[in-house]
Design an enzyme around this catalytic site. Structure first.
Site, PDB file in Angstrom:
ATOM      1  N   ARG A  16      64.109 -11.728  32.733  1.00 45.67           N
ATOM      2  CA  ARG A  16      63.474 -11.182  33.938  1.00 45.67           C
ATOM      3  C   ARG A  16      64.186  -9.884  34.366  1.00 45.67           C
ATOM      4  O   ARG A  16      63.670  -8.793  34.173  1.00 45.67           O
ATOM      5  CB  ARG A  16      63.494 -12.234  35.067  1.00 45.67           C
ATOM      6  CG  ARG A  16      62.517 -11.936  36.194  1.00 45.67           C
ATOM      7  CD  ARG A  16      63.010 -10.911  37.210  1.00 45.67           C
ATOM      8  NE  ARG A  16      64.263 -11.307  37.863  1.00 45.67           N
ATOM      9  CZ  ARG A  16      64.968 -10.492  38.624  1.00 45.67           C
ATOM     10  NH1 ARG A  16      64.582  -9.258  38.824  1.00 45.67           N
ATOM     11  NH2 ARG A  16      66.104 -10.902  39.175  1.00 45.67           N
ATOM     12  N   ASP A  17      65.386 -10.001  34.888  1.00 52.06           N
ATOM     13  CA  ASP A  17      66.104  -8.823  35.369  1.00 52.06           C
ATOM     14  C   ASP A  17      66.321  -7.833  34.225  1.00 52.06           C
ATOM     15  O   ASP A  17      66.310  -6.619  34.421  1.00 52.06           O
ATOM     16  CB  ASP A  17      67.457  -9.248  35.954  1.00 52.06           C
ATOM     17  CG  ASP A  17      67.946  -8.331  37.064  1.00 52.06           C
ATOM     18  OD1 ASP A  17      67.217  -7.394  37.419  1.00 52.06           O
ATOM     19  OD2 ASP A  17      69.069  -8.531  37.557  1.00 52.06           O
ATOM     20  N   HIS A 208      75.612 -12.695  41.481  1.00 46.51           N
ATOM     21  CA  HIS A 208      74.843 -11.868  40.532  1.00 46.51           C
ATOM     22  C   HIS A 208      75.468 -10.473  40.553  1.00 46.51           C
ATOM     23  O   HIS A 208      75.420  -9.788  41.560  1.00 46.51           O
ATOM     24  CB  HIS A 208      73.394 -11.857  41.031  1.00 46.51           C
ATOM     25  CG  HIS A 208      72.432 -10.993  40.290  1.00 46.51           C
ATOM     26  ND1 HIS A 208      71.358 -11.508  39.598  1.00 46.51           N
ATOM     27  CD2 HIS A 208      72.322  -9.633  40.155  1.00 46.51           C
ATOM     28  CE1 HIS A 208      70.635 -10.522  39.079  1.00 46.51           C
ATOM     29  NE2 HIS A 208      71.206  -9.374  39.396  1.00 46.51           N
ATOM     30  N   HIS A 210      76.208  -6.612  38.560  1.00 45.45           N
ATOM     31  CA  HIS A 210      75.855  -5.602  37.561  1.00 45.45           C
ATOM     32  C   HIS A 210      77.120  -4.832  37.205  1.00 45.45           C
ATOM     33  O   HIS A 210      78.063  -4.758  37.988  1.00 45.45           O
ATOM     34  CB  HIS A 210      74.770  -4.665  38.104  1.00 45.45           C
ATOM     35  CG  HIS A 210      73.407  -5.283  38.099  1.00 45.45           C
ATOM     36  ND1 HIS A 210      72.421  -4.902  37.221  1.00 45.45           N
ATOM     37  CD2 HIS A 210      72.864  -6.271  38.848  1.00 45.45           C
ATOM     38  CE1 HIS A 210      71.329  -5.615  37.439  1.00 45.45           C
ATOM     39  NE2 HIS A 210      71.567  -6.465  38.425  1.00 45.45           N
ATOM     40  N   CYS A 241      67.465  -2.252  37.828  1.00 48.62           N
ATOM     41  CA  CYS A 241      66.324  -2.499  38.712  1.00 48.62           C
ATOM     42  C   CYS A 241      65.518  -1.224  38.808  1.00 48.62           C
ATOM     43  O   CYS A 241      66.055  -0.176  39.143  1.00 48.62           O
ATOM     44  CB  CYS A 241      66.789  -2.942  40.097  1.00 48.62           C
ATOM     45  SG  CYS A 241      65.413  -3.111  41.249  1.00 48.62           S
ATOM     46  N   ASN A 250      73.091  -5.957  33.885  1.00 43.51           N
ATOM     47  CA  ASN A 250      73.777  -7.108  34.466  1.00 43.51           C
ATOM     48  C   ASN A 250      75.097  -7.376  33.748  1.00 43.51           C
ATOM     49  O   ASN A 250      75.312  -6.911  32.640  1.00 43.51           O
ATOM     50  CB  ASN A 250      72.917  -8.371  34.269  1.00 43.51           C
ATOM     51  CG  ASN A 250      71.792  -8.453  35.254  1.00 43.51           C
ATOM     52  OD1 ASN A 250      70.747  -7.871  35.067  1.00 43.51           O
ATOM     53  ND2 ASN A 250      72.011  -9.181  36.320  1.00 43.51           N
TER      54      ASN A 250
HETATM   55  N1  COA Z   1      51.259 -11.169  42.153  1.00 46.40           N
HETATM   56  C1  COA Z   1      50.223 -10.434  41.716  1.00 46.40           C
HETATM   57  N2  COA Z   1      49.555  -9.588  42.498  1.00 46.40           N
HETATM   58  C2  COA Z   1      49.943  -9.495  43.777  1.00 46.40           C
HETATM   59  C3  COA Z   1      51.013 -10.229  44.276  1.00 46.40           C
HETATM   60  C4  COA Z   1      51.692 -11.096  43.418  1.00 46.40           C
HETATM   61  N3  COA Z   1      52.725 -11.834  43.813  1.00 46.40           N
HETATM   62  N4  COA Z   1      51.156  -9.918  45.577  1.00 46.40           N
HETATM   63  C5  COA Z   1      50.217  -9.021  45.879  1.00 46.40           C
HETATM   64  N5  COA Z   1      49.478  -8.755  44.791  1.00 46.40           N
HETATM   65  C6  COA Z   1      48.361  -7.832  44.639  1.00 46.40           C
HETATM   66  C7  COA Z   1      47.346  -7.974  45.710  1.00 46.40           C
HETATM   67  O1  COA Z   1      46.425  -8.972  45.357  1.00 46.40           O
HETATM   68  C8  COA Z   1      46.707  -6.600  45.720  1.00 46.40           C
HETATM   69  O2  COA Z   1      45.881  -6.467  44.599  1.00 46.40           O
HETATM   70  P1  COA Z   1      44.675  -5.413  44.559  1.00 46.40           P
HETATM   71  O3  COA Z   1      45.286  -4.048  44.678  1.00 46.40           O
HETATM   72  O4  COA Z   1      44.053  -5.660  43.226  1.00 46.40           O
HETATM   73  O5  COA Z   1      43.824  -5.789  45.723  1.00 46.40           O
HETATM   74  C9  COA Z   1      47.901  -5.687  45.469  1.00 46.40           C
HETATM   75  O6  COA Z   1      48.862  -6.502  44.777  1.00 46.40           O
HETATM   76  C10 COA Z   1      48.504  -5.144  46.740  1.00 46.40           C
HETATM   77  O7  COA Z   1      48.802  -6.210  47.616  1.00 46.40           O
HETATM   78  P2  COA Z   1      49.731  -6.043  48.873  1.00 46.40           P
HETATM   79  O8  COA Z   1      49.892  -7.344  49.541  1.00 46.40           O
HETATM   80  O9  COA Z   1      49.229  -4.880  49.720  1.00 46.40           O
HETATM   81  O10 COA Z   1      51.082  -5.678  48.195  1.00 46.40           O
HETATM   82  P3  COA Z   1      51.912  -4.337  48.152  1.00 46.40           P
HETATM   83  O11 COA Z   1      51.191  -3.275  47.440  1.00 46.40           O
HETATM   84  O12 COA Z   1      52.438  -4.067  49.491  1.00 46.40           O
HETATM   85  O13 COA Z   1      53.112  -4.821  47.195  1.00 46.40           O
HETATM   86  C11 COA Z   1      54.454  -6.619  46.348  1.00 46.40           C
HETATM   87  C12 COA Z   1      53.917  -5.897  47.569  1.00 46.40           C
HETATM   88  C13 COA Z   1      55.544  -7.525  46.838  1.00 46.40           C
HETATM   89  C14 COA Z   1      53.328  -7.432  45.754  1.00 46.40           C
HETATM   90  C15 COA Z   1      54.957  -5.601  45.292  1.00 46.40           C
HETATM   91  O14 COA Z   1      55.728  -4.634  45.922  1.00 46.40           O
HETATM   92  C16 COA Z   1      55.758  -6.248  44.222  1.00 46.40           C
HETATM   93  O15 COA Z   1      55.235  -7.002  43.417  1.00 46.40           O
HETATM   94  N6  COA Z   1      57.065  -5.994  44.145  1.00 46.40           N
HETATM   95  C17 COA Z   1      57.937  -6.634  43.177  1.00 46.40           C
HETATM   96  C18 COA Z   1      59.081  -5.758  42.894  1.00 46.40           C
HETATM   97  C19 COA Z   1      59.996  -6.379  41.877  1.00 46.40           C
HETATM   98  O16 COA Z   1      59.649  -7.226  41.089  1.00 46.40           O
HETATM   99  N7  COA Z   1      61.234  -5.890  41.890  1.00 46.40           N
HETATM  100  C20 COA Z   1      62.204  -6.289  40.939  1.00 46.40           C
HETATM  101  C21 COA Z   1      62.793  -7.599  41.209  1.00 46.40           C
HETATM  102  S1  COA Z   1      63.919  -7.611  42.537  1.00 46.40           S
HETATM  103 ZN    ZN Z   2      69.994  -7.694  39.157  1.00 41.37          ZN
END
Ligand code: COA
Ligand code: ZN
Length: 311
Positions: A16-17, A208, A210, A241, A250
């Site tokens: 994942r990370d 955790h 890095h 990240c 990591n």
């Molecule tokens: N899985 C899949 N799709 C998701 C989702 C999830 N958990 N959460 C929201 N979405 C989708 C929504 O359905 C929407 O889809 P659409 O554009 O097709 O309608 C879109 O994402 C936007 O939704 P919204 O609630 O407005 O989210 P956002 O754009 O504000 O993004 C997150 C928020 C949290 C979903 C996004 O920033 C994210 O996934 N971040 C993860 C970052 C990450 O993994 N970082 C590394 C690990 S620490």
């Molecule tokens: Zn990390």
């Protein structure tokens, strides 16, 4: 009879990370091969993927397909990162029994990572944890950038304690104190984890690190001395990240295994087999991967190979 060795648990986060940050596309089948290699090495807990927006992290768009196919689910505890209720729903549908929410310690980092303010992120994380626990899913919470934020600088320990407290109050079984960008030094680790352990107990905490500033091992040791016995690590030191500039990989799983085993702790991980997983991670990512022990481990292997030939 020799005394029973104390266990240190390594939670493997490379799939994942590690992979979330690779420019190359690693197929679902290849991810499964890597996880199979880690399982063969004796890794017992694995963070396999994340159920986040595929637009935010295309590398994990296959989470729904990957999770149901994970091998040895009877003996390996798999978890997945979920940022919100949508992620939890997807995770549940894929058979996930342990989730991790990610709450960064600063406002800017939450906005960059999950598009929420700190207050929103705390509320959404707490809500996701509550829903998971009510559904019989184990929940842990990352407190990310727990020492330093790439945007806001140093993070006060009191803030990390308060955020951890709110995650425990929501029902989280574990909090992972995460140095997301690898900016901490052992003195800071010692201070923060001493307070965390005093307030929450070591059994509910993990760490955790890095290796950005080459202090991941020193930091892990500092955490161990405060009572922490569970550590995230990434095979070959993969990682970083995409939303936290400057973060290197990591702590490498093999480095932690070498250190803890040499110091008398039992990780349950076989180094020779782990080396095969490291090699596979290198092949799949097309990069020279491997922790700081790489040269030494390779020399050990060559020595063994020579011994086999002379027998
Ligand atoms: N899985 C899949 N799709 C998701 C989702 C999830 N958990 N959460 C929201 N979405 C989708 C929504 O359905 C929407 O889809 P659409 O554009 O097709 O309608 C879109 O994402 C936007 O939704 P919204 O609630 O407005 O989210 P956002 O754009 O504000 O993004 C997150 C928020 C949290 C979903 C996004 O920033 C994210 O996934 N971040 C993860 C970052 C990450 O993994 N970082 C590394 C690990 S620490
Ligand atoms: Zn990390």
């Amino acid at each position: 009879m020799p005394a029973m060795r104390e266990t240190v648990l390594i939670n493997e986060v490379g799939a994942r990370d590690g992979l979330q940050n690779q420019p190359v596309h690693v197929s679902c089948d290849d991810k499964l091969r890597l996880i199979e290699a880690l399982a063969a090495a004796g890794v017992r807990t694995i963070e396999a993927t994340s159920f986040v927006s595929p637009k935010a992290v295309p590398q994990v768009a296959d989470a729904d397909q990957l999770f149901p196919r994970l091998p040895h689910a009877d003996r390996i505890a798999y978890s997945a990162l979920v940022p919100n209720r949508r992620g939890l729903e997807r995770a549940r549908a894929a058979g996930v029994k342990e989730i991790a929410v990610v709450l960064s310690a600063t406002d800017t980092m939450n906005r960059r990572n999950i598009n929420m303010s700190l207050d929103e992120a705390r509320a959404v994380s707490a809500d996701t944890v509550r829903a998971a626990v009510a559904d019989g899913v184990r929940a842990k919470a990352y407190v990310a950038v727990a020492f330093e934020c790439p945007f806001e600088g140093a993070v006060a320990p009191a803030r990390v304690l308060a955020l951890s407290e709110s995650m425990f109050a929501a029902g989280a079984q574990e909090v992972v104190i995460a140095d997301t960008i690898g900016a901490a030094a052992p003195t800071a680790v010692m201070r923060l984890l001493r307070e965390c352990v005093a307030q929450f107990g070591a059994a509910r905490l993990s760490a955790h690190f890095h290796d950005t500033r080459a202090m991941a091992m020193a930091n892990a040791w500092a955490a161990l001395e405060q009572g922490i016995r569970k550590f995230d690590a990434s095979v070959g030191g993969l990682g970083g990240c995409p939303f936290a500039p400057g973060a290197a990989g990591n702590a490498a799983t093999e480095d932690l295994v070498v250190m803890f085993e040499q110091c008398g702790y039992d990780t349950g991980i076989d180094l020779e087999r782990l080396r095969q997983a490291v090699a596979l991670a290198g092949t799949l990512t097309g990069r020279a991967v491997g922790g700081r022990t790489t040269t030494w481990l390779r020399a050990q292997e060559e020595k063994r190979a020579r011994q086999v030939r002379t027998v």
